[in-house]
Enzyme design. Structure first.
Site, PDB file in Angstrom:
ATOM      1  N   ALA A  67       0.858  -1.181   0.000  1.00 59.13           N
ATOM      2  CA  ALA A  67       0.000   0.000   0.000  1.00 59.13           C
ATOM      3  C   ALA A  67       0.894   1.232   0.000  1.00 59.13           C
ATOM      4  O   ALA A  67       2.038   1.184   0.464  1.00 59.13           O
ATOM      5  CB  ALA A  67      -0.896  -0.017   1.228  1.00 59.13           C
ATOM      6  N   GLY A 110       0.639  -5.071   0.798  1.00 58.95           N
ATOM      7  CA  GLY A 110      -0.506  -5.188  -0.093  1.00 58.95           C
ATOM      8  C   GLY A 110      -0.165  -5.852  -1.417  1.00 58.95           C
ATOM      9  O   GLY A 110      -1.026  -6.448  -2.057  1.00 58.95           O
ATOM     10  N   GLU A 113      -0.387  -9.402  -0.724  1.00 55.93           N
ATOM     11  CA  GLU A 113      -1.821  -9.700  -0.517  1.00 55.93           C
ATOM     12  C   GLU A 113      -2.575  -9.721  -1.850  1.00 55.93           C
ATOM     13  O   GLU A 113      -3.468 -10.540  -2.057  1.00 55.93           O
ATOM     14  CB  GLU A 113      -2.420  -8.670   0.453  1.00 55.93           C
ATOM     15  CG  GLU A 113      -1.878  -8.873   1.871  1.00 55.93           C
ATOM     16  CD  GLU A 113      -2.164  -7.699   2.802  1.00 55.93           C
ATOM     17  OE1 GLU A 113      -1.859  -6.548   2.424  1.00 55.93           O
ATOM     18  OE2 GLU A 113      -2.690  -7.922   3.894  1.00 55.93           O
ATOM     19  N   GLU A 133       4.659  -4.916   7.108  1.00 59.75           N
ATOM     20  CA  GLU A 133       3.909  -3.822   7.752  1.00 59.75           C
ATOM     21  C   GLU A 133       4.359  -3.602   9.195  1.00 59.75           C
ATOM     22  O   GLU A 133       4.297  -2.490   9.716  1.00 59.75           O
ATOM     23  CB  GLU A 133       2.406  -4.129   7.734  1.00 59.75           C
ATOM     24  CG  GLU A 133       1.761  -4.090   6.359  1.00 59.75           C
ATOM     25  CD  GLU A 133       1.761  -5.421   5.631  1.00 59.75           C
ATOM     26  OE1 GLU A 133       2.554  -6.328   6.008  1.00 59.75           O
ATOM     27  OE2 GLU A 133       0.979  -5.569   4.681  1.00 59.75           O
TER      28      GLU A 133
HETATM   29  N1  CAA Z   1       4.589   3.204  -0.557  1.00 62.00           N
HETATM   30  C1  CAA Z   1       4.985   4.369  -1.097  1.00 62.00           C
HETATM   31  N2  CAA Z   1       6.151   4.490  -1.786  1.00 62.00           N
HETATM   32  C2  CAA Z   1       6.941   3.395  -1.888  1.00 62.00           C
HETATM   33  C3  CAA Z   1       6.576   2.163  -1.344  1.00 62.00           C
HETATM   34  C4  CAA Z   1       5.332   2.078  -0.654  1.00 62.00           C
HETATM   35  N3  CAA Z   1       4.858   0.939  -0.130  1.00 62.00           N
HETATM   36  N4  CAA Z   1       7.556   1.275  -1.606  1.00 62.00           N
HETATM   37  C5  CAA Z   1       8.490   1.941  -2.308  1.00 62.00           C
HETATM   38  N5  CAA Z   1       8.125   3.219  -2.488  1.00 62.00           N
HETATM   39  C6  CAA Z   1       8.865   4.278  -3.184  1.00 62.00           C
HETATM   40  C7  CAA Z   1      10.027   4.771  -2.361  1.00 62.00           C
HETATM   41  O1  CAA Z   1       9.606   5.715  -1.407  1.00 62.00           O
HETATM   42  C8  CAA Z   1      10.919   5.353  -3.416  1.00 62.00           C
HETATM   43  O2  CAA Z   1      10.410   6.611  -3.799  1.00 62.00           O
HETATM   44  P1  CAA Z   1      11.397   7.897  -3.915  1.00 62.00           P
HETATM   45  O3  CAA Z   1      12.322   7.527  -5.051  1.00 62.00           O
HETATM   46  O4  CAA Z   1      10.483   9.019  -4.216  1.00 62.00           O
HETATM   47  O5  CAA Z   1      12.107   7.984  -2.604  1.00 62.00           O
HETATM   48  C9  CAA Z   1      10.705   4.415  -4.596  1.00 62.00           C
HETATM   49  O6  CAA Z   1       9.461   3.745  -4.356  1.00 62.00           O
HETATM   50  C10 CAA Z   1      11.803   3.356  -4.720  1.00 62.00           C
HETATM   51  O7  CAA Z   1      11.913   2.696  -3.469  1.00 62.00           O
HETATM   52  P2  CAA Z   1      13.305   2.562  -2.660  1.00 62.00           P
HETATM   53  O8  CAA Z   1      14.212   3.694  -2.994  1.00 62.00           O
HETATM   54  O9  CAA Z   1      12.952   2.366  -1.216  1.00 62.00           O
HETATM   55  O10 CAA Z   1      13.875   1.215  -3.308  1.00 62.00           O
HETATM   56  P3  CAA Z   1      14.836   0.152  -2.623  1.00 62.00           P
HETATM   57  O11 CAA Z   1      15.211  -0.798  -3.714  1.00 62.00           O
HETATM   58  O12 CAA Z   1      15.892   0.796  -1.833  1.00 62.00           O
HETATM   59  O13 CAA Z   1      13.884  -0.628  -1.565  1.00 62.00           O
HETATM   60  C11 CAA Z   1      11.885  -1.776  -0.846  1.00 62.00           C
HETATM   61  C12 CAA Z   1      12.792  -1.375  -2.023  1.00 62.00           C
HETATM   62  C13 CAA Z   1      12.587  -2.755   0.076  1.00 62.00           C
HETATM   63  C14 CAA Z   1      10.661  -2.440  -1.465  1.00 62.00           C
HETATM   64  C15 CAA Z   1      11.481  -0.495  -0.057  1.00 62.00           C
HETATM   65  O14 CAA Z   1      10.992   0.479  -0.966  1.00 62.00           O
HETATM   66  C16 CAA Z   1      10.402  -0.735   0.981  1.00 62.00           C
HETATM   67  O15 CAA Z   1      10.679  -1.228   2.042  1.00 62.00           O
HETATM   68  N6  CAA Z   1       9.155  -0.345   0.629  1.00 62.00           N
HETATM   69  C17 CAA Z   1       8.032  -0.438   1.569  1.00 62.00           C
HETATM   70  C18 CAA Z   1       7.549  -1.871   1.736  1.00 62.00           C
HETATM   71  C19 CAA Z   1       6.444  -1.923   2.735  1.00 62.00           C
HETATM   72  O16 CAA Z   1       6.585  -1.620   3.906  1.00 62.00           O
HETATM   73  N7  CAA Z   1       5.235  -2.361   2.280  1.00 62.00           N
HETATM   74  C20 CAA Z   1       4.071  -2.459   3.118  1.00 62.00           C
HETATM   75  C21 CAA Z   1       3.208  -1.230   2.981  1.00 62.00           C
HETATM   76  S1  CAA Z   1       1.858  -1.178   4.107  1.00 62.00           S
HETATM   77  C22 CAA Z   1       0.674  -2.214   3.458  1.00 62.00           C
HETATM   78  O17 CAA Z   1       0.854  -2.783   2.400  1.00 62.00           O
HETATM   79  C23 CAA Z   1      -0.621  -2.379   4.261  1.00 62.00           C
HETATM   80  C24 CAA Z   1      -1.560  -3.399   3.716  1.00 62.00           C
HETATM   81  O18 CAA Z   1      -1.688  -4.488   4.240  1.00 62.00           O
HETATM   82  C25 CAA Z   1      -2.399  -3.107   2.564  1.00 62.00           C
END
Ligand code: CAA
Length: 259
Positions: A67, A110, A113, A133
């Site tokens: 998400a 998500g 999911e 998460e």
């Molecule tokens: N939401 C918003 N933006 C996201 C994102 C997310 N879930 N995942 C990645 N992005 C964005 C980053 O912020 C970044 O944007 P900027 O260039 O503007 O900074 C861009 O995508 C590239 O990401 P990274 O620079 O972080 O890339 P990386 O290769 O270093 O890392 C990653 C990749 C490990 C996937 C890391 O991006 C990460 O940890 N993302 C979040 C994962 C996460 O926590 N997901 C769960 C979300 S909550 C949820 O999903 C609730 C539910 O049950 C529905």
């Protein structure tokens, strides 16, 4: 329909449609607009008689990284309740046609999911699945605690949900989460092939079979068996049943019309 954050290809192969998540810079983070577009596209394809199976994919680097955290970060519980983002997911879950996820790279939160909401998953060797998460102070909200546990069992689901550990495509396959792993340049082709093999069957039989398998997760055994039996009997009202069985007897391929 006009879509901004997805690409829809209604005939990527005969009777097979494809929906591609297309926010590559954000690793296909699932904001409200993107989820709404996926739901609308699936509802449209579900109505289309020329579509019998649907592939959902992202790109090589990410299926979806979860998400959209930036969109959610400032929200209160009341905002979340009012927006009720997961009602969109309920719409996706109601898709009658089989959904095949073609996953490469990140399938997190998500994203994991959404892949699990699909009926089968084809993954590239680089795919990573996770429910991280917990690292951002919340927990899965789109079915992760339920579908992951049913798919991989309590021990591994609990570890993934409580520690946020990602699992590789290999571990996901060993755990029964995904159907197959293929080299990264083939993951989409393989998913389309799998979809095409389902699309070659009677679409009515496929729909009722999908519904019956999903029922196994929602009912006690005996109730599920009755449900299955009724669907089985109902298929004898179709021309496809007559055609399928006649084709077997006559030693020729069946030509299913979806009637
Ligand atoms: N939401 C918003 N933006 C996201 C994102 C997310 N879930 N995942 C990645 N992005 C964005 C980053 O912020 C970044 O944007 P900027 O260039 O503007 O900074 C861009 O995508 C590239 O990401 P990274 O620079 O972080 O890339 P990386 O290769 O270093 O890392 C990653 C990749 C490990 C996937 C890391 O991006 C990460 O940890 N993302 C979040 C994962 C996460 O926590 N997901 C769960 C979300 S909550 C949820 O999903 C609730 C539910 O049950 C529905």
């Amino acid at each position: 329909m006009n879509f901004e954050l997805i690409l829809v290809e209604p005939q990527i192969a005969p009777f097979v449609a494809m929906v591609r998540l297309n926010r590559p810079k954000e690793l296909n983070a699932l904001n409200l607009q993107l989820m709404g577009e996926i739901r609308d596209a699936l509802a449209m394809l579900d109505e289309d008689e020329n579509v019998r199976a649907i592939v959902i994919t992202g790109n090589e680097r990410a299926f979806a990284a979860g998400a959209d955290i930036k969109q959610m970060a400032g929200r209160t519980a009341i905002d979340m309740l009012k927006i009720d983002q997961f009602s969109t997911w309920d719409g996706i879950r109601r898709t009658k046609k089989p959904l095949i996820a073609a996953v490469s790279g990140f399938a997190l939160g998500g994203g994991c999911e959404l892949a699990m909401l699909c009926d089968m998953i084809v993954a590239s060797e680089t795919a990573q699945f996770g429910q991280p998460e917990i690292n951002i102070g919340v927990m899965p909200g789109a079915g992760g605690t339920q579908r992951l546990t049913r798919a991989v069992g309590k021990a591994r689901a609990m570890e993934m949900v409580l520690t946020g550990r990602f699992i590789s495509a290999r571990e996901a396959q060993d755990a029964g989460l995904i159907n197959k792993i293929v080299p990264v340049d083939l993951f989409l082709d393989e998913a389309i092939k799998l979809a095409a093999s389902v699309a070659a069957k009677s679409p009515i039989a496929v729909q009722l079979a999908k519904e019956s398998v999903l029922k196994a997760f929602e009912t006690p055994l005996q109730e599920g068996l009755y449900f299955e039996r009724k669907n089985f009997y109902m298929l004898f009202a179709t021309e496809d049943q007559k055609e399928g069985m006649a084709a077997f007897v006559e030693k020729r391929p069946a030509d299913f019309k979806g009637k």
